[in-house]
Design a protein around this motif. Structure first.
Motif, PDB file in Angstrom:
ATOM      1  N   VAL A  68     -11.398   1.053  -4.491  1.00  0.00           N
ATOM      2  CA  VAL A  68     -10.115   1.752  -4.340  1.00  0.00           C
ATOM      3  C   VAL A  68      -9.384   1.576  -5.589  1.00  0.00           C
ATOM      4  N   LEU A 101      -9.300   2.081   1.818  1.00  0.00           N
ATOM      5  CA  LEU A 101      -7.973   1.005   1.883  1.00  0.00           C
ATOM      6  C   LEU A 101      -8.267   0.070   3.109  1.00  0.00           C
ATOM      7  N   ALA A 108      -3.269  -1.761   6.866  1.00  0.00           N
ATOM      8  CA  ALA A 108      -3.536  -0.767   5.433  1.00  0.00           C
ATOM      9  C   ALA A 108      -3.837   0.733   6.029  1.00  0.00           C
ATOM     10  N   ILE A 163       0.763  -1.368   0.076  1.00  0.00           N
ATOM     11  CA  ILE A 163       0.029  -0.162  -0.240  1.00  0.00           C
ATOM     12  C   ILE A 163       0.893   1.212  -0.190  1.00  0.00           C
ATOM     13  N   ALA A 207      -1.741   3.950   4.951  1.00  0.00           N
ATOM     14  CA  ALA A 207      -2.243   5.123   4.197  1.00  0.00           C
ATOM     15  C   ALA A 207      -2.046   6.529   5.249  1.00  0.00           C
TER      16      ALA A 207
END
Length: 360
Positions: A335, A229, A212, A77, A216
């Motif tokens: 996403v 996410l 996640a 990510i 982010a």
């Protein structure tokens, strides 16, 4: 992205994650350890005590293996959001240590015998040490956020801590639901599919969601993308659990790796999605028989096989596999268009597909 590429990615990142873990949770503590830099003792260090009661049982668990897929998801990510993943490895390790802490505690709560082919931590080190170690593993990886080497904006740190607290609360809620059902504290035989999915979202989905959302937050994206996410990762975590449940019933190699025959969830009386689906669709005779076997908490393989046959009769395994895939596809669509980096985005999608279609 081929399956082999994802396997290689996870295998390549796993040693880096272990190095990061050892940086904050060393195999042997010394006076210069980061723990003592962050919280220096007032009187003495007692290194041998901490080694025997903290480091040894922690590393006994960590050295047993595990896929390290949650930190790999974290790094993917970061990459998908345009960041250099190697800059975030220390933080990627947070969810992995917590995950292993939950395994130590789960084994106590389930009175399990084996974990990854070896006696459970509490069987080797004792109940008192293991409860404390499991709890320590919930908090000690946060040392990565507290060291003087870290220079992050206050807003980012606050956001990461907020994610951590939210998800640790969710983790306890999921475990409470799971325990209540297989101990018969609530009406486990009328659990709905939605109830099961919520339990998984709380329990197995939590640490994927934590990884996640932390990734982010570290990269500085807006809250909408953080939440989406998180939802995508949650669906991966839930689907991962559903695939685990399938493999428990169908995977001989998977069962051997866990230690024991197929159908260990039946012994624990777990109300997996396959059990719930079967109870909803079965005749009264089949329903009563499946409940009877689950309530025996039996290790008899013949009875386990009978329960598995009942679930196969009503196509519960196929239903679970299809639902797992549907969940991940739908959350990915939320996403996909929001991620800027094409190559990393493709790898992230392939990563999700790999986890829900694995056979080990």
């Amino acid at each position: 992205m081929l399956k082999v590429d994802i396997e290689r990615f996870i295998e390549e990142k796993a040693p880096l994650i272990d190095i990061a873990i050892e940086k904050y949770l060393p195999r042997k503590f010394v006076k210069e350890s980061i723990l003592f830099q962050v919280t220096p003792p007032a009187y003495s260090y007692n290194l041998e005590t901490i080694d025997r009661a903290i480091a040894d049982p922690i590393w006994d668990m960590l050295d047993r293996g595990g896929k390290r897929w949650r930190p790999a998801l974290f790094l993917l990510i970061c990459k998908a959001l345009g960041k250099e993943e190697d800059d975030y490895v220390d933080f990627a390790a947070i969810s992995e240590v917590i995950h292993n802490g939950t395994l130590v505690i789960d084994d106590i709560e389930d009175s399990s015998e084996l974990r990854r082919g070896k006696p459970c931590t509490y069987k080797l080190f004792g109940l008192d040490i293991s409860v404390n170690v499991g709890n320590a593993m919930y908090y000690m990886p946060l040392l990565a956020l507290m060291t003087k080497e870290v220079d992050l904006p206050a807003k980012v740190l606050c956001g990461v801590y907020e994610v951590y607290v939210q998800e640790m609360i969710n983790l306890s809620m999921g475990q409470a639901m799971d325990i209540a059902w297989h101990r018969g504290l609530a009406n486990a035989d009328n659990v709905s599919e939605e109830d099961y999915l919520q339990m998984c979202a709380y329990k197995t989905g939590t640490l994927a969601r934590m990884a996640a959302k932390m990734a982010a937050v570290f990269t500085g994206v807006d809250k909408t993308l953080v939440d989406k996410l998180g939802r995508f990762a949650e669906s991966i975590g839930v689907a991962f659990q559903m695939q685990d449940d399938i493999l428990d019933l169908t995977g001989q190699e998977f069962a051997k790796k866990k230690g024991g025959g197929v159908g260990q969830d039946i012994t624990e009386g777990k109300r997996t999605l396959m059990v719930i689906y079967t109870l909803k669709n079965a005749t009264q005779v089949d329903k009563r028989r499946l409940i009877e076997i689950l309530n025996m908490h039996t290790s008899d393989q013949t009875l386990r096989d009978e329960a598995i046959a009942l679930m196969q009769k009503y196509h519960a395994i196929e239903h679970t596999a299809q639902l797992a895939e549907k969940m991940v596809v739908e959350s990915w669509n939320e996403v996909n268009s929001l991620l800027p980096t094409l190559e990393a985005k493709e790898k992230l999608k392939a990563f999700a597909e790999f986890l829900i279609k694995r056979n080990m």
